[in-house]
Design a protein around this motif. Structure first.
Motif, PDB file in Angstrom:
ATOM      1  N   TYR A   1     -44.862 -22.309 -73.023  1.00  0.00           N
ATOM      2  CA  TYR A   1     -43.919 -22.442 -74.134  1.00  0.00           C
ATOM      3  C   TYR A   1     -44.488 -21.803 -75.390  1.00  0.00           C
ATOM      4  CZ  TYR A   1     -42.332 -26.038 -70.892  1.00  0.00           C
ATOM      5  OH  TYR A   1     -41.926 -26.702 -69.774  1.00  0.00           O
ATOM      6  N   ILE A   2     -43.593 -21.206 -76.185  1.00  0.00           N
ATOM      7  CA  ILE A   2     -43.999 -20.680 -77.486  1.00  0.00           C
ATOM      8  C   ILE A   2     -43.078 -21.285 -78.536  1.00  0.00           C
ATOM      9  CG2 ILE A   2     -44.945 -18.530 -76.576  1.00  0.00           C
ATOM     10  CD1 ILE A   2     -42.391 -17.120 -77.395  1.00  0.00           C
ATOM     11  N   PRO A   3     -43.604 -21.563 -79.728  1.00  0.00           N
ATOM     12  CA  PRO A   3     -42.781 -22.204 -80.766  1.00  0.00           C
ATOM     13  C   PRO A   3     -41.717 -21.268 -81.318  1.00  0.00           C
ATOM     14  CG  PRO A   3     -44.952 -21.616 -81.624  1.00  0.00           C
ATOM     15  CD  PRO A   3     -44.995 -21.350 -80.162  1.00  0.00           C
ATOM     16  N   LYS A   4     -40.586 -21.861 -81.693  1.00  0.00           N
ATOM     17  CA  LYS A   4     -39.504 -21.134 -82.347  1.00  0.00           C
ATOM     18  C   LYS A   4     -39.346 -21.685 -83.763  1.00  0.00           C
ATOM     19  CE  LYS A   4     -35.649 -20.754 -80.068  1.00  0.00           C
ATOM     20  NZ  LYS A   4     -34.470 -21.156 -79.245  1.00  0.00           N
ATOM     21  N   PRO A   5     -38.753 -20.897 -84.668  1.00  0.00           N
ATOM     22  CA  PRO A   5     -38.489 -21.411 -86.009  1.00  0.00           C
ATOM     23  C   PRO A   5     -37.632 -22.671 -85.947  1.00  0.00           C
ATOM     24  CG  PRO A   5     -38.137 -19.040 -85.939  1.00  0.00           C
ATOM     25  CD  PRO A   5     -38.355 -19.476 -84.525  1.00  0.00           C
ATOM     26  N   GLY A   6     -37.991 -23.658 -86.737  1.00  0.00           N
ATOM     27  CA  GLY A   6     -37.230 -24.900 -86.748  1.00  0.00           C
ATOM     28  C   GLY A   6     -37.820 -25.986 -85.879  1.00  0.00           C
ATOM     29  N   GLY A   7     -38.935 -25.672 -85.186  1.00  0.00           N
ATOM     30  CA  GLY A   7     -39.620 -26.694 -84.406  1.00  0.00           C
ATOM     31  C   GLY A   7     -39.300 -26.704 -82.934  1.00  0.00           C
ATOM     32  N   ASP A   8     -38.311 -25.920 -82.488  1.00  0.00           N
ATOM     33  CA  ASP A   8     -37.993 -25.865 -81.056  1.00  0.00           C
ATOM     34  C   ASP A   8     -39.031 -25.028 -80.306  1.00  0.00           C
ATOM     35  OD1 ASP A   8     -35.758 -27.415 -81.392  1.00  0.00           O
ATOM     36  OD2 ASP A   8     -34.415 -25.703 -81.666  1.00  0.00           O
ATOM     37  N   ARG A   9     -38.925 -25.052 -78.974  1.00  0.00           N
ATOM     38  CA  ARG A   9     -39.828 -24.251 -78.139  1.00  0.00           C
ATOM     39  C   ARG A   9     -39.016 -23.317 -77.255  1.00  0.00           C
ATOM     40  NH1 ARG A   9     -43.781 -28.035 -74.822  1.00  0.00           N
ATOM     41  NH2 ARG A   9     -41.767 -28.643 -73.922  1.00  0.00           N
ATOM     42  N   ARG A  10     -39.564 -22.135 -76.994  1.00  0.00           N
ATOM     43  CA  ARG A  10     -38.943 -21.194 -76.069  1.00  0.00           C
ATOM     44  C   ARG A  10     -39.747 -21.216 -74.764  1.00  0.00           C
ATOM     45  NH1 ARG A  10     -38.248 -16.957 -79.082  1.00  0.00           N
ATOM     46  NH2 ARG A  10     -35.986 -17.050 -79.179  1.00  0.00           N
ATOM     47  N   THR A  11     -39.037 -21.386 -73.655  1.00  0.00           N
ATOM     48  CA  THR A  11     -39.697 -21.423 -72.347  1.00  0.00           C
ATOM     49  C   THR A  11     -39.867 -20.008 -71.816  1.00  0.00           C
ATOM     50  OG1 THR A  11     -38.633 -23.550 -71.889  1.00  0.00           O
ATOM     51  CG2 THR A  11     -39.624 -22.383 -70.028  1.00  0.00           C
ATOM     52  N   ILE A  12     -41.084 -19.655 -71.443  1.00  0.00           N
ATOM     53  CA  ILE A  12     -41.390 -18.339 -70.885  1.00  0.00           C
ATOM     54  C   ILE A  12     -41.828 -18.512 -69.431  1.00  0.00           C
ATOM     55  CG2 ILE A  12     -42.798 -16.256 -71.086  1.00  0.00           C
ATOM     56  CD1 ILE A  12     -40.933 -16.668 -73.446  1.00  0.00           C
ATOM     57  N   HIS A  13     -41.251 -17.699 -68.552  1.00  0.00           N
ATOM     58  CA  HIS A  13     -41.652 -17.702 -67.138  1.00  0.00           C
ATOM     59  C   HIS A  13     -42.311 -16.357 -66.840  1.00  0.00           C
ATOM     60  CE1 HIS A  13     -38.063 -20.386 -67.380  1.00  0.00           C
ATOM     61  NE2 HIS A  13     -38.812 -21.163 -66.621  1.00  0.00           N
ATOM     62  N   ASN A  14     -43.597 -16.367 -66.646  1.00  0.00           N
ATOM     63  CA  ASN A  14     -44.332 -15.131 -66.364  1.00  0.00           C
ATOM     64  C   ASN A  14     -44.541 -15.004 -64.853  1.00  0.00           C
ATOM     65  OD1 ASN A  14     -45.790 -12.773 -67.027  1.00  0.00           O
ATOM     66  ND2 ASN A  14     -47.720 -13.865 -66.782  1.00  0.00           N
ATOM     67  N   PRO A  15     -43.899 -14.004 -64.223  1.00  0.00           N
ATOM     68  CA  PRO A  15     -44.017 -13.893 -62.764  1.00  0.00           C
ATOM     69  C   PRO A  15     -45.432 -13.537 -62.316  1.00  0.00           C
ATOM     70  CG  PRO A  15     -42.846 -11.997 -63.670  1.00  0.00           C
ATOM     71  CD  PRO A  15     -43.043 -12.955 -64.800  1.00  0.00           C
ATOM     72  N   GLN A  16     -45.788 -14.017 -61.138  1.00  0.00           N
ATOM     73  CA  GLN A  16     -47.076 -13.664 -60.526  1.00  0.00           C
ATOM     74  C   GLN A  16     -47.148 -12.141 -60.395  1.00  0.00           C
ATOM     75  OE1 GLN A  16     -47.303 -12.534 -57.176  1.00  0.00           O
ATOM     76  NE2 GLN A  16     -49.400 -13.035 -56.540  1.00  0.00           N
ATOM     77  N   ALA A  17     -48.340 -11.588 -60.464  1.00  0.00           N
ATOM     78  CA  ALA A  17     -48.532 -10.138 -60.594  1.00  0.00           C
ATOM     79  C   ALA A  17     -47.788  -9.329 -59.529  1.00  0.00           C
ATOM     80  CB  ALA A  17     -50.028  -9.816 -60.548  1.00  0.00           C
ATOM     81  N   GLU A  18     -47.871  -9.737 -58.253  1.00  0.00           N
ATOM     82  CA  GLU A  18     -47.215  -8.968 -57.190  1.00  0.00           C
ATOM     83  C   GLU A  18     -45.694  -9.040 -57.316  1.00  0.00           C
ATOM     84  OE1 GLU A  18     -48.991 -10.792 -53.771  1.00  0.00           O
ATOM     85  OE2 GLU A  18     -50.409  -9.146 -53.501  1.00  0.00           O
ATOM     86  N   LEU A  19     -45.181 -10.221 -57.666  1.00  0.00           N
ATOM     87  CA  LEU A  19     -43.746 -10.374 -57.863  1.00  0.00           C
ATOM     88  C   LEU A  19     -43.289  -9.542 -59.063  1.00  0.00           C
ATOM     89  CD1 LEU A  19     -40.991 -11.650 -57.346  1.00  0.00           C
ATOM     90  CD2 LEU A  19     -41.747 -13.660 -58.662  1.00  0.00           C
ATOM     91  N   LYS A  20     -44.082  -9.544 -60.099  1.00  0.00           N
ATOM     92  CA  LYS A  20     -43.735  -8.762 -61.295  1.00  0.00           C
ATOM     93  C   LYS A  20     -43.659  -7.281 -60.976  1.00  0.00           C
ATOM     94  CE  LYS A  20     -44.837  -8.551 -66.211  1.00  0.00           C
ATOM     95  NZ  LYS A  20     -45.691  -9.120 -67.278  1.00  0.00           N
ATOM     96  N   SER A  21     -44.575  -6.780 -60.157  1.00  0.00           N
ATOM     97  CA  SER A  21     -44.558  -5.377 -59.756  1.00  0.00           C
ATOM     98  C   SER A  21     -43.280  -5.042 -58.988  1.00  0.00           C
ATOM     99  CB  SER A  21     -45.795  -5.071 -58.902  1.00  0.00           C
ATOM    100  OG  SER A  21     -45.772  -3.726 -58.476  1.00  0.00           O
ATOM    101  N   ILE A  22     -42.881  -5.926 -58.100  1.00  0.00           N
ATOM    102  CA  ILE A  22     -41.636  -5.734 -57.342  1.00  0.00           C
ATOM    103  C   ILE A  22     -40.443  -5.703 -58.303  1.00  0.00           C
ATOM    104  CG2 ILE A  22     -40.044  -6.869 -55.725  1.00  0.00           C
ATOM    105  CD1 ILE A  22     -42.611  -7.922 -54.283  1.00  0.00           C
ATOM    106  N   GLN A  23     -40.423  -6.633 -59.244  1.00  0.00           N
ATOM    107  CA  GLN A  23     -39.324  -6.700 -60.206  1.00  0.00           C
ATOM    108  C   GLN A  23     -39.282  -5.456 -61.095  1.00  0.00           C
ATOM    109  OE1 GLN A  23     -40.284 -10.431 -62.080  1.00  0.00           O
ATOM    110  NE2 GLN A  23     -38.981 -11.613 -60.691  1.00  0.00           N
ATOM    111  N   GLN A  24     -40.433  -4.927 -61.447  1.00  0.00           N
ATOM    112  CA  GLN A  24     -40.472  -3.708 -62.262  1.00  0.00           C
ATOM    113  C   GLN A  24     -39.840  -2.534 -61.517  1.00  0.00           C
ATOM    114  OE1 GLN A  24     -44.686  -3.670 -63.066  1.00  0.00           O
ATOM    115  NE2 GLN A  24     -44.448  -4.494 -65.132  1.00  0.00           N
TER     116      GLN A  24
END
Length: 332
Positions: A56-79
Motif C-alpha cells: 500500500y502507498i498513501p494517498k492525499p487525505g489519508g487513504d491508501r492505494r493498493t498496489i499489486h506487483n506481479p511476480q517477475a515471470e508473470l510480469k514478463s508475460i504480461q509485458q
C-alpha cells in the motif's frame, strides 16, 4: 502523477495493425503461448494461480492505494501480452480516449495529457468528473466482455487471458496489462458518453479515470446526473468529491493543466510542490543528514524519482528551455 509521455511502441501503424490481427486470430491457449513465445504449462499455471506482491502507498487525505506487483515471470508475460493488447485497442480506440495510449513511430496526432487538455481550450465552461477506484472496478465481468464478445475469442482462451490479467477478480494496479484493459473495458462507456456529449452540444474526453466535458454555454443542472447514471450502468462509480464546474475566465484545470492563453500550462500549485520536494531532497542529501543516516536510501530514491517525473512533466509542457525548468533542474 500521470504518465505524461506515453511509452513509444517502436512500431509503425501498419505493424500495429498486423499485431492486432494476430491477437484476434487466436483460438486456443496454445496459440497464445506461441504468440508470446512462452511455455504453455507456465502460462496455464499463472492463469490458474497468479502471484502478486501486495502493498500500500498513501494517498492525499489519508487513504491508501493498493498496489499489486506481479511476480517477475508473470510480469514478463504480461509485458509481452501488453504489446498485442495495445495494438488491438489502438486500431479501435474512440476519439475521446487520451490516456495510456503509446505513440506509434509514424502517428502524426499523438494522444497524451497535453492534447487531451487542448480539446477543451476554447470552451466557456469545463466540467471535471473522476471515476472512483478505477482499476479495481474493472472486473472479470468486464474482461469477459472484452475477450468473448468484443474480440470473439473462444471461452477457454478468454478464461485463460482473464486469469493472466486479473487478481481476485479485478484488474491489479501494477500489472503491465491493466492500463490497456481499463481502456478496453471503458469502450461501451465512452460510446455512451460521446452520445450524451453530442446531445448536449458538449465536447468529451477521457484520460484514464478523468472525464472532462466542456460547453459553450453553462450546462443543464441535470447533466451530471445523466453522466452519473451512464457511468454506473457500466459498472463504474463517480467520485462525488471531485465534481467541478469551472468557467473559462477562472482558468479551468484539465488533468493537471490550467487552460489559459496562449496554451495549457502547469499550475502554480504544481510549481510550489516541485519547489518543496527539491528543497526537501537537498536537505536530506546534505552532509549532516547523510552522516546521521536517518533515512533509508530507498526513501531518497523514491523522492528523486518523483522529482524527475515532475521535471519531465514541466519540460514536456513548457520545453527544456523554459526558465523555471532550467532553474529547478539545476537544483535537482
Amino acid at each position: 502523477m500521470y504518465s505524461i509521455i506515453p511509452p513509444a511502441l517502436e512500431l509503425t501503424l501498419a505493424q500495429l495493425d498486423v499485431k492486432a490481427q494476430k491477437f484476434r486470430a487466436l483460438r486456443h491457449p496454445g496459440d497464445l503461448a506461441g504468440l508470446l513465445k512462452a511455455d504453455a504449462a507456465q502460462l496455464a499455471k499463472f492463469a490458474a494461480k497468479p502471484h502478486y506482491q501486495v502493498f500500500y502507498i498513501p494517498k492525499p487525505g489519508g487513504d491508501r492505494r493498493t498496489i499489486h506487483n506481479p511476480q517477475a515471470e508473470l510480469k514478463s508475460i504480461q509485458q509481452n501480452l501488453n504489446v498485442f493488447l495495445q495494438a488491438a485497442y489502438y486500431v479501435i480506440k474512440p476519439p475521446c480516449a487520451y490516456g495510456f495510449i503509446p505513440r506509434p513511430t509514424d502517428e502524426p496526432k499523438p494522444r497524451n495529457i497535453y492534447t487531451n487538455a487542448l480539446v477543451h481550450e476554447g470552451s466557456e465552461w469545463v466540467l471535471n468528473l473522476d471515476m472512483k477506484d478505477y482499476f479495481h472496478t474493472v472486473t472479470s465481468r468486464h474482461l469477459n466482455w472484452i475477450f468473448k464478445e468484443l474480440f470473439e475469442l473462444p471461452e477457454a482462451l478468454s478464461l485463460h487471458l482473464i486469469g493472466l490479467c486479473t487478481y481476485k477478480g479485478v484488474l491489479p494496479m501494477g500489472a503491465p496489462t491493466s492500463p490497456v484493459l481499463s481502456n478496453l473495458a471503458a469502450l461501451p462507456l465512452d460510446a455512451e458518453l460521446q452520445g450524451i456529449a453530442a446531445q448536449y452540444n458538449a465536447l468529451y474526453t477521457r484520460y484514464v479515470d478523468d472525464l472532462t466535458f466542456s460547453f459553450d454555454a453553462e450546462p443543464d443542472i441535470l447533466f451530471t446526473n445523466v453522466v452519473r447514471e451512464a457511468v454506473e450502468r457500466h459498472g463504474f462509480t463517480l467520485n462525488e468529491s471531485k465534481i467541478k464546474l469551472t468557467r473559462k475566465r477562472d482558468h479551468p484545470e484539465v488533468t493537471g493543466l490550467i487552460l489559459k492563453p496562449p496554451k495549457p500550462d502547469v499550475s502554480k500549485t504544481f510549481l510550489k510542490h516541485l519547489k518543496k520536494d527539491i528543497k526537501l531532497y537537498r536537505e536530506l542529501i546534505s552532509a549532516e543528514m547523510m552522516h546521521r543516516g536517518i533515512f533509508h536510501p530507498s526513501v531518497l530514491e523514491k523522492l528523486k524519482k518523483s522529482i524527475d517525473g515532475q521535471l519531465q512533466f514541466l519540460a514536456f509542457i513548457r520545453g527544456k528551455q523554459d526558465k523555471a525548468y532550467l532553474r529547478w533542474a539545476s537544483l535537482a
